[in-house]
Design a protein around this motif. Structure first.
Motif, PDB file in Angstrom:
ATOM      1  N   PHE A  92      -2.862  58.910  35.041  1.00 60.41           N
ATOM      2  CA  PHE A  92      -3.276  58.443  36.368  1.00 60.41           C
ATOM      3  C   PHE A  92      -2.415  57.283  36.856  1.00 60.41           C
ATOM      4  O   PHE A  92      -2.233  57.117  38.061  1.00 60.41           O
ATOM      5  CB  PHE A  92      -4.766  58.085  36.384  1.00 60.41           C
ATOM      6  CG  PHE A  92      -5.375  58.316  37.739  1.00 60.41           C
ATOM      7  CD1 PHE A  92      -5.396  59.579  38.295  1.00 60.41           C
ATOM      8  CD2 PHE A  92      -5.882  57.265  38.486  1.00 60.41           C
ATOM      9  CE1 PHE A  92      -5.913  59.804  39.571  1.00 60.41           C
ATOM     10  CE2 PHE A  92      -6.402  57.478  39.757  1.00 60.41           C
ATOM     11  CZ  PHE A  92      -6.422  58.741  40.297  1.00 60.41           C
ATOM     12  N   GLY A  93      -1.886  56.492  35.925  1.00 58.71           N
ATOM     13  CA  GLY A  93      -0.917  55.473  36.330  1.00 58.71           C
ATOM     14  C   GLY A  93       0.249  56.119  37.064  1.00 58.71           C
ATOM     15  O   GLY A  93       0.755  55.574  38.059  1.00 58.71           O
TER      16      GLY A  93
ATOM     17  N   ALA B 292       3.436  57.249  41.862  1.00 57.38           N
ATOM     18  CA  ALA B 292       3.966  58.200  42.846  1.00 57.38           C
ATOM     19  C   ALA B 292       3.524  57.800  44.253  1.00 57.38           C
ATOM     20  O   ALA B 292       4.299  57.879  45.216  1.00 57.38           O
ATOM     21  CB  ALA B 292       3.496  59.610  42.508  1.00 57.38           C
ATOM     22  N   SER B 293       2.283  57.348  44.378  1.00 55.34           N
ATOM     23  CA  SER B 293       1.758  56.941  45.680  1.00 55.34           C
ATOM     24  C   SER B 293       2.475  55.678  46.176  1.00 55.34           C
ATOM     25  O   SER B 293       2.858  55.567  47.352  1.00 55.34           O
ATOM     26  CB  SER B 293       0.257  56.696  45.520  1.00 55.34           C
ATOM     27  OG  SER B 293      -0.378  56.677  46.734  1.00 55.34           O
ATOM     28  N   LEU B 294       2.704  54.736  45.242  1.00 59.23           N
ATOM     29  CA  LEU B 294       3.430  53.502  45.598  1.00 59.23           C
ATOM     30  C   LEU B 294       4.860  53.824  46.028  1.00 59.23           C
ATOM     31  O   LEU B 294       5.379  53.237  46.991  1.00 59.23           O
ATOM     32  CB  LEU B 294       3.485  52.561  44.392  1.00 59.23           C
ATOM     33  CG  LEU B 294       2.186  51.843  44.013  1.00 59.23           C
ATOM     34  CD1 LEU B 294       2.296  51.257  42.600  1.00 59.23           C
ATOM     35  CD2 LEU B 294       1.876  50.729  45.016  1.00 59.23           C
ATOM     36  N   ALA B 295       5.487  54.769  45.312  1.00 58.29           N
ATOM     37  CA  ALA B 295       6.903  55.063  45.568  1.00 58.29           C
ATOM     38  C   ALA B 295       7.123  55.656  46.961  1.00 58.29           C
ATOM     39  O   ALA B 295       8.244  55.641  47.470  1.00 58.29           O
ATOM     40  CB  ALA B 295       7.440  56.008  44.494  1.00 58.29           C
TER      41      ALA B 295
ATOM     42  N   VAL C  42      -4.341  48.460  37.903  1.00 56.49           N
ATOM     43  CA  VAL C  42      -4.670  48.634  36.479  1.00 56.49           C
ATOM     44  C   VAL C  42      -5.138  50.069  36.259  1.00 56.49           C
ATOM     45  O   VAL C  42      -6.197  50.472  36.749  1.00 56.49           O
ATOM     46  CB  VAL C  42      -5.753  47.636  36.030  1.00 56.49           C
ATOM     47  CG1 VAL C  42      -6.107  47.869  34.562  1.00 56.49           C
ATOM     48  CG2 VAL C  42      -5.275  46.201  36.237  1.00 56.49           C
ATOM     49  N   ALA C  43      -4.332  50.825  35.519  1.00 55.84           N
ATOM     50  CA  ALA C  43      -4.671  52.212  35.178  1.00 55.84           C
ATOM     51  C   ALA C  43      -4.560  52.398  33.667  1.00 55.84           C
ATOM     52  O   ALA C  43      -3.998  53.384  33.191  1.00 55.84           O
ATOM     53  CB  ALA C  43      -3.775  53.181  35.931  1.00 55.84           C
TER      54      ALA C  43
END
Ligand SMILES: NC(=O)c1ccc[n+]([C@@H]2O[C@H](COP(=O)([O-])OP(=O)(O)OC[C@H]3O[C@@H](n4cnc5c(N)ncnc54)[C@H](O)[C@@H]3O)[C@@H](O)[C@H]2O)c1
Length: 322
Positions: free
Chosen positions: A16-17, A22-25, A73-74
């Motif tokens: 999940f991290g 991927a979402s941040l990128a 935090v993941a």
């Protein structure tokens, strides 16, 4: 308040991290300033695939070296309190994956740490950021269908979960979502519960709870980690009210039964990117220097009070009253 690109760090670069990375990128208003994971393979992947600027084995060392504007935090649930309190002690806001801790006492420790910090914790209760869930809850809470009598939730997962997460009970891993959803829908807190599991001694099982809450609503939630393929039944929630009901099958439809019956077709809508919406809310909070106001540690604590009681009921076989 940070004005330029935000420096965001990520602790935990597992399954999940990587979704968070991927979402941040995809965003151009921030940089992935650091990633921390004791697995070098995980941090190497994060650097190569998502452009993380620096890699660490330990999240606290990362906080001191990078001094990020925000931390995601993941990591596994049992590490959450230690990692999040280290960030709060440095006034760094945290998007903290669920469960925020393993017990209500863990959540209380986080609430105490947040109270002495300039920063905040946004619990990663992702359904709060989902458009179909938000619309369903809004209909149920609008008064159109009268008072809420019950919430029935189904949230099944494939049986690889029992192998991938052998150290955390499905109640804390999956049912925590349904619990937060039910708290959000009814506005109450769980008061009494009976929890059952078959087969009893394996996470590759169905967990069923039935109970009621302080708002007078009945709860009926089922999670099964038994489906042998990724083709799980769609997540589903049904809310029965005094003058009708509303139900939602994720990715399929919201159906309203009452004086104004209707169906909202979800199949024709673009995919609901709740992780991106959650991230946007977190980054808005980081920029504003304030909690974005959607879901708080107090909500997460109320959820963990429920999971405490459910786990007690599973071990005693009896009804637990809070
Ligand atoms: N919101 C959701 O829908 C959703 C879905 C899946 C997982 N999660 C949550 O995300 C978290 C991680 O789950 P996952 O599926 O990625 O698990 P995972 O086991 O795939 O990954 C966990 C990663 O954390 C690393 N790690 C362990 N201890 C660490 C520490 N102290 N510091 C830094 N890294 C550490 C591990 O090496 C591993 O790479 C859990 O809290 C889980 O409940 C949320």
């Amino acid at each position: 308040m940070p004005q330029d690109k935000l420096k965001i760090a990520v602790a935990g670069a597992g399954a999940f991290g990587r979704e968070h990375l991927a979402s941040l990128a995809l965003r151009d208003d921030m940089v992935i300033a650091g990633v921390a994971d004791p697995s070098k393979a995980a941090t190497d992947f994060a650097v190569a695939s998502f452009g993380a600027k620096a890699a660490f084995a330990d999240p606290v060392a990362m906080l001191d070296a990078v001094v990020p504007d925000g931390l995601i935090v993941a990591t596994p649930g049992h590490t959450h309190v230690a990692v999040a309190t280290a960030a709060l002690a440095r006034d760094i806001p945290v998007l903290l994956e669920k469960p925020v801790g393993l017990t209500a006492a863990d959540a209380e420790a986080l609430i105490a740490a947040e109270a002495t910090s300039k920063a905040f914790v946004l619990p990663g209760h992702i359904l709060r950021f989902s458009s179909p869930y938000r619309r369903t809850v809004a209909i149920a809470r609008s008064g159109e269908l009268g008072a809420i009598l019950s919430v029935t939730g189904r949230n099944h997962r494939d049986d690889s979960h029992a192998v991938r997460y052998p150290d955390i009970d499905p109640v804390l891993m999956t049912m925590v979502h349904d619990i937060d959803l039910t708290l959000w829908i009814t506005g109450g807190e769980l008061q009494s519960v009976l929890a059952l599991r078959r087969p009893r001694d394996t996470f590759r099982s169905e967990t069923l709870i039935t109970g009621w809450d302080t708002a007078g609503a009945m709860w009926h939630i089922s999670n099964a980690w038994t489906v042998p393929t990724a083709g799980i039944p769609p997540d589903r929630v049904e809310i029965v009210c005094e003058m009708g009901s509303v139900e939602m099958e994720l990715g399929i439809a919201i159906r309203v039964f009452g004086r104004n019956p209707r169906e909202i077709d979800l199949r024709s809508e673009p995919a609901d990117d709740m992780l991106a919406t959650e991230l946007a809310a977190f980054l808005d909070g980081v920029r504003a220097g304030a909690h974005p106001g959607v879901v708080t540690l107090a909500d997460a604590r109320n959820g963990l009070r429920a999971t405490d009681a459910i786990l007690r009921s599973l071990s005693t076989g009896g009804v637990v009253t809070l």
